[in-house]
Design a protein around this motif. Structure first.
Motif, PDB file in Angstrom:
ATOM      1  N   GLY A 196       0.827  -1.182   0.000  1.00 16.66           N
ATOM      2  CA  GLY A 196       0.000   0.000   0.000  1.00 16.66           C
ATOM      3  C   GLY A 196       0.862   1.232   0.000  1.00 16.66           C
ATOM      4  O   GLY A 196       2.051   1.194  -0.276  1.00 16.66           O
ATOM      5  N   VAL A 197       0.201   2.296   0.280  1.00 11.86           N
ATOM      6  CA  VAL A 197       0.856   3.587   0.194  1.00 11.86           C
ATOM      7  C   VAL A 197       1.084   4.132   1.588  1.00 11.86           C
ATOM      8  O   VAL A 197       0.409   3.749   2.542  1.00 11.86           O
ATOM      9  N   THR A 198       2.034   4.995   1.677  1.00 15.51           N
ATOM     10  CA  THR A 198       2.334   5.626   2.953  1.00 15.51           C
ATOM     11  C   THR A 198       2.236   7.136   2.787  1.00 15.51           C
ATOM     12  O   THR A 198       1.812   7.626   1.741  1.00 15.51           O
ATOM     13  N   GLU A 199       2.711   7.830   3.801  1.00 22.01           N
ATOM     14  CA  GLU A 199       2.661   9.287   3.713  1.00 22.01           C
ATOM     15  C   GLU A 199       3.545   9.802   2.593  1.00 22.01           C
ATOM     16  O   GLU A 199       3.266  10.866   2.017  1.00 22.01           O
ATOM     17  N   ALA A 200       4.551   9.027   2.269  1.00 19.35           N
ATOM     18  CA  ALA A 200       5.496   9.503   1.250  1.00 19.35           C
ATOM     19  C   ALA A 200       4.820   9.673  -0.102  1.00 19.35           C
ATOM     20  O   ALA A 200       5.103  10.624  -0.842  1.00 19.35           O
ATOM     21  N   GLY A 201       3.949   8.740  -0.438  1.00 22.48           N
ATOM     22  CA  GLY A 201       3.266   8.841  -1.725  1.00 22.48           C
ATOM     23  C   GLY A 201       2.410  10.087  -1.808  1.00 22.48           C
ATOM     24  O   GLY A 201       2.403  10.808  -2.811  1.00 22.48           O
ATOM     25  N   PHE A 202       1.700  10.353  -0.766  1.00 20.45           N
ATOM     26  CA  PHE A 202       0.812  11.510  -0.726  1.00 20.45           C
ATOM     27  C   PHE A 202       1.633  12.798  -0.855  1.00 20.45           C
ATOM     28  O   PHE A 202       1.288  13.717  -1.604  1.00 20.45           O
ATOM     29  N   VAL A 203       2.735  12.814  -0.123  1.00 21.51           N
ATOM     30  CA  VAL A 203       3.594  14.005  -0.191  1.00 21.51           C
ATOM     31  C   VAL A 203       4.124  14.196  -1.610  1.00 21.51           C
ATOM     32  O   VAL A 203       4.139  15.318  -2.138  1.00 21.51           O
ATOM     33  N   ALA A 204       4.519  13.087  -2.219  1.00 14.11           N
ATOM     34  CA  ALA A 204       5.054  13.184  -3.587  1.00 14.11           C
ATOM     35  C   ALA A 204       4.010  13.765  -4.534  1.00 14.11           C
ATOM     36  O   ALA A 204       4.319  14.617  -5.385  1.00 14.11           O
ATOM     37  N   VAL A 205       2.788  13.333  -4.393  1.00  5.05           N
ATOM     38  CA  VAL A 205       1.742  13.863  -5.266  1.00  5.05           C
ATOM     39  C   VAL A 205       1.548  15.352  -5.013  1.00  5.05           C
ATOM     40  O   VAL A 205       1.380  16.146  -5.942  1.00  5.05           O
ATOM     41  N   SER A 206       1.596  15.722  -3.746  1.00  3.99           N
ATOM     42  CA  SER A 206       1.324  17.129  -3.434  1.00  3.99           C
ATOM     43  C   SER A 206       2.378  18.050  -4.028  1.00  3.99           C
ATOM     44  O   SER A 206       2.074  19.186  -4.405  1.00  3.99           O
TER      45      SER A 206
END
Lengths: 575, 342
Positions: free
Chosen positions: A373-383
């Motif tokens: 799954g995804v972690t906070e890192a993925g979300f940050v990368a998208v942002s």
């Protein structure tokens, strides 16, 4: 407006000025108001004065009722005599997650009976979370000769027989949109019920259904409905069949494929690729069940103008997603499974600068052992890569306060922030602190926030922040959070625009419940389940607020459904 | 309308609505060990009278047109279930591959599944289970019992009994108890499942499970198997269909697990891209330190590589990257092969 009419109305203004009445002739006013589409505007308009109220009600053709228990069909029909299109929502949203008992209600039939009498020219019916039986569908099909559009989202109680009735009788049907329903799928023969002479269908969505459909009938139907813009198939349609359909419908704007996995010869593959890329108007692509890397390449050429890509039924890996996204520069909305992992989300950030909406669904939500799954890192990368992001639904297993702060700093325009840390009550995994500061950052920074779903370990501080800063918040979902009544009191005391509040498994009790009496008048609904509210509390509430629909069930979710006058109805939302 | 019996993941049928709960759990219930039923019955019978009265008295159904209070099912308390259900809760349901302390497999109510999938408890006791379940709240008739004035205090929990969705799908789809990916019936994870959490809509849940059903029936689509590595903090899952031979497969595994052996991960747990680490893992795997083994459909642990690839994908149920020293538990023939390879 004719200049003579204008002159007439000016004269009447002058002559009636002393009487201080609104003196547009009714016809003029109605004409003007008929141009108003927004429900909020219409609500405001109807409050100006009696004449405007009347003009508004005579000119309204679409009514939206966000809570079917807030008003009776008779009252609706009495107030709005000229309705052509109705949108109705029934059960509380938590019914999607099995928190509402079966047979709770929200049955459409009583409404249909009134509509058949008062709105014989009804054209459109859009239902969400309503119960609708086959008998009701048949009744609908035969009672409204002009009926054009039926949309059923998250409804239940009917079977494909009901669809057969619609197909058989609705000669002017343009839209049949069956989404995510609890439908009893008896078989695919309903499709054959469209008569041979029938050509008007523009929207056909049966992705919900599981059984095989009569492909021959479908192929002929699509072939003769030259105005078809939206076609969403179910899983049973193969790639080969898809190709045959597309060849006859290159005008499609929205396509939902069937199963996207099949052994194809090279020629078949090329034909598919060509058929897909011939759909020059295609801006939305979904379905793609079980799509694997090999066949995704067939989509590349078709993705150039794509604005919405729904991959949430395709368990893609990060590399596959990255390759696909390289061909989707215009993407505004993306739904994926978390099998793409953080790496896949990095690719999103790199390839989709125009992205406005991202939804990441969990492939294994109920399996704690497997931590993909995804972690906070993925979300940050998208942002970092997608500054226009304003709608996010994100399922993850770990998050940090710092990451969320960074995210909203990069994307301050969030209107919908729905974060689901899947383990209830989980703290910031690096600092072990509650996630209060994360949501504090969200409400402080994102001033346009309309919808918020919180998760993780949260104290009352989160709700203090929400109450204080979330000035535009309309919908709040809370689960396994808070410490005391104070939390809920903060929300009810703040958040001036709050319309829907749904709470489960939180330590909020009667004091909190009763602190919102004033607030409930302006809200559409409140849901509280598995909290500390007691029957007595609900009784008190019902007594203090006699106009409220209060429904409380001992031991079961206590759903409080609040009266909202139709004046206060709001725009449709994106679920 | 008669309500079908629900089976929670422990296999205990839940009682029907409060009004009818005096009928208790029917003897035809296919569920749990006999010791558990009486205590649950006792509990429900104790509460039903109170509950029934209270419900009638306090019923507020303003604004619900013409409806009776919907039927409810009483949930069963985790405490009861925990103490009574150490053993297999499914009579007539032989659990293969049952590791001691493991959760029960799923019931026979699941059609079309070839075998049972057993989650190892990872050493979690039922006590911890209860703790883990604290966050989910109790449901059921006991809330409405005579002390409805007090805030709820009990926190043990199993799943909440809620209405059965009207889909014709098999029982396991009702609640969020079905693990969404794997062709095998699964017990839920070691943590107690909470109803309606995570908030995934029924259609999506059902799509995932119908995917599984299709796979097990047709043998097409994906073959997901879990891969565990001794010493690694969590499992991975791979789709065997995406590989064509042992070579591809083992290099994929190397990539996936190199971060564990080498310890060079970034904070996301993503494997390091260092080429060196991959070849080191190759060495490790082919050397004496780690051995790749799999559990076949008979429950035996075999060394990977013995049989043709297709046969392997057909019979492989689970993979384990074992430390070489532990590989002595493998079948002798496998060990022989292992030694020969080294």
């Amino acid at each position: 407006m004719e200049s003579s009419e204008l002159k007439r109305s000016k004269d009447s203004v002058n002559s009636c000025e002393s009487a201080r009445r609104s003196s547009f002739p009714d016809e003029v006013l109605e004409r003007v108001l008929s141009l108003l589409k927004s429900h909020r505007d219409r609500s405001s308009v109807s409050l100006v004065c009696k004449d405007w109220y009347n003009a508004e009600r005579w000119s309204r053709t679409h009514v939206f009722i966000g809570n079917c228990y807030s008003v009776s069909p008779e009252i609706v029909a009495r107030r709005f005599p000229r309705i052509r299109s109705v949108t109705l929502k029934g059960k509380p949203r938590f019914s999607d997650f099995n928190l509402v008992p079966e047979n709770w209600g929200a049955d459409i039939h009583a409404w249909l009976v009134v509509f058949a009498a008062k709105y014989p020219f009804l054209e459109e019916l859009r239902l969400k979370r309503m119960a609708i039986s086959d008998e009701s569908l048949e009744f609908l099909a035969v009672s409204f000769p002009n009926f054009k559009a039926l949309s059923l989202l998250s409804c239940d109680g009917f079977s494909t027989n009901g669809l057969a009735a619609i197909a058989t009788h609705c000669k002017n049907l343009t839209e049949l949109d069956i989404q995510e329903n609890g439908i009893d799928d008896i078989g695919g023969s309903w499709l054959s019920c469209f008569p041979e002479s029938f050509t008007t269908l523009e929207v056909l969505n049966f992705a919900n259904l599981t059984s095989d459909i009569n492909f021959d009938a479908l192929e002929k139907l699509v072939g003769r409905c030259k105005s078809m813009k939206v076609l969403k198939l179910n899983r049973s349609v193969s790639l080969e069949q898809l190709q045959r359909l597309l060849v006859n419908a290159p005008q499609l704007a929205e396509l939902g494929t069937g199963l996207f996995s099949q052994e194809l010869t090279i020629r078949e593959y090329e034909e598919l690729e060509s058929a897909l890329s011939n759909c020059k108007n295609m801006h939305t692509l979904s379905g793609l069940w079980d799509a694997t890397g090999i066949y995704l390449t067939a989509l590349y050429l078709a993705c150039t103008h794509l604005t919405f890509l729904n991959l949430s039924y395709a368990a893609l890996q990060s590399v596959e997603l990255a390759k696909l996204l390289a061909h989707c520069p215009q993407l505004k909305r993306l739904w994926v499974l978390d099998t793409v992992e953080d790496k896949g989300l990095e690719a999103v950030g790199l390839n989709c600068p125009l992205l406005e909406e991202l939804r990441v669904f969990p492939a294994d939500p109920f399996d704690d052992e497997i931590v993909h799954g995804v972690t906070e890192a993925g979300f940050v990368a998208v942002s970092f890569g997608c500054p226009r992001l304003h709608y996010v639904l994100y399922f993850c297993r770990q998050m940090t306060n710092a990451a969320v702060a960074t995210i909203v700093q990069n994307c301050p325009d969030f209107t919908h922030f729905r974060l689901c840390i899947m383990n209830p009550g989980q703290p910031d995994y690096l600092t072990n602190e509650p996630m209060d500061e994360a949501f504090g950052a969200v409400v402080r920074t994102c001033t346009k926030l309309q919808r918020l779903s919180v998760s993780g370990l949260l104290t009352d501080l989160t709700f203090e922040y929400i109450g204080r800063y979330a000035k535009n918040l309309e919908t709040l979902s809370v689960a396994f959070a808070g410490r005391s009544d104070w939390g809920m009191q903060c929300v009810l005391g703040g958040c001036p625009k709050l319309r829907k509040l749904e709470i489960r498994d939180c330590p909020f009790g009667n004091a909190a419940l009763l602190s919102g009496l004033e607030k409930y008048e302006s809200m559409r609904s409140l849901w509280m389940s598995a909290c500390n509210v007691t029957m007595n509390g609900c009784r008190l509430l019902a007594r203090e607020m006699p106009r409220l629909n209060v429904e409380a069930r001992g031991g079961m979710p206590r759903h409080l459904s609040l009266l909202s006058e139709m004046l206060g109805t709001r725009q449709t939302e994106n679920h | 309308m008669s309500t079908p019996l629900e089976h929670d993941y422990i296999g205990l049928a839940e009682t029907s609505s409060v009004e009818r709960s005096s009928e208790k759990i029917p003897s035809s219930s296919s569920s749990s060990s006999s010791s558990s039923i009486p205590s649950i019955e006792d509990k429900t019978s104790r509460t039903t009278n109170d509950t029934y009265l209270n419900l009638k008295e306090t019923e507020l159904s303003l604004g619900l047109p013409g409806s009776q209070p919907p039927e409810r099912k009483l949930s069963l308390f985790g405490k009861d279930l925990e103490t009574n259900d150490k053993s297999n809760g499914f009579p007539g349901c032989p659990l293969k591959n049952l590791v001691s302390g493991a959760k029960r497999g799923f019931s026979d109510a699941i059609d079309g599944y070839n075998g049972k999938w057993v989650f190892s408890m990872n050493g979690k006791s039922d006590v911890e289970l209860a703790k883990g379940a604290v966050l989910a709240s109790p449901r059921g008739g006991l809330d409405a019992k005579s002390n409805s004035q007090q805030p709820r205090t009990s926190v043990s929990v199993m799943k909440q009994a809620v209405g059965v969705p009207q889909s014709p799908k098999p029982v396991q789809d009702e609640q969020n108890l079905v693990p969404p990916v794997n062709e095998h019936a699964s017990a839920p994870a070691a943590k107690a499942q909470v109803v309606g959490w995570p908030p995934i809509r029924s259609f999506r849940k059902n799509s995932m499970t119908s995917n599984l059903a299709k796979n097990s029936d047709e043998g097409a689509g994906c073959i997901y198997v879990k891969v565990s590595m001794d010493g690694a903090p969590y499992l991975r899952k791979v789709d065997l269909k995406t590989y064509n031979n042992y070579m591809d497969f083992s290099s994929a595994l190397e990539k996936m697990f190199s971060c564990f052996t080498i310890g060079q991960c970034n904070s996301n747990g993503l494997p390091a891209r260092d080429g060196l680490s991959e070849s080191r893992l190759m060495d490790l795997l082919h050397g004496s330190e780690y051995v790749l083994t799999y559990e076949d459909k008979d429950g035996d642990w075999m060394l990977v590589g013995d049989v043709p690839w297709e046969m392997f994908t057909d019979s492989c149920r689970r993979l384990r990257i074992m430390k070489g020293s532990e590989a002595t538990t493998l079948a002798p023939r496998a060990m022989e092969k292992c030694k020969n390879q080294n």
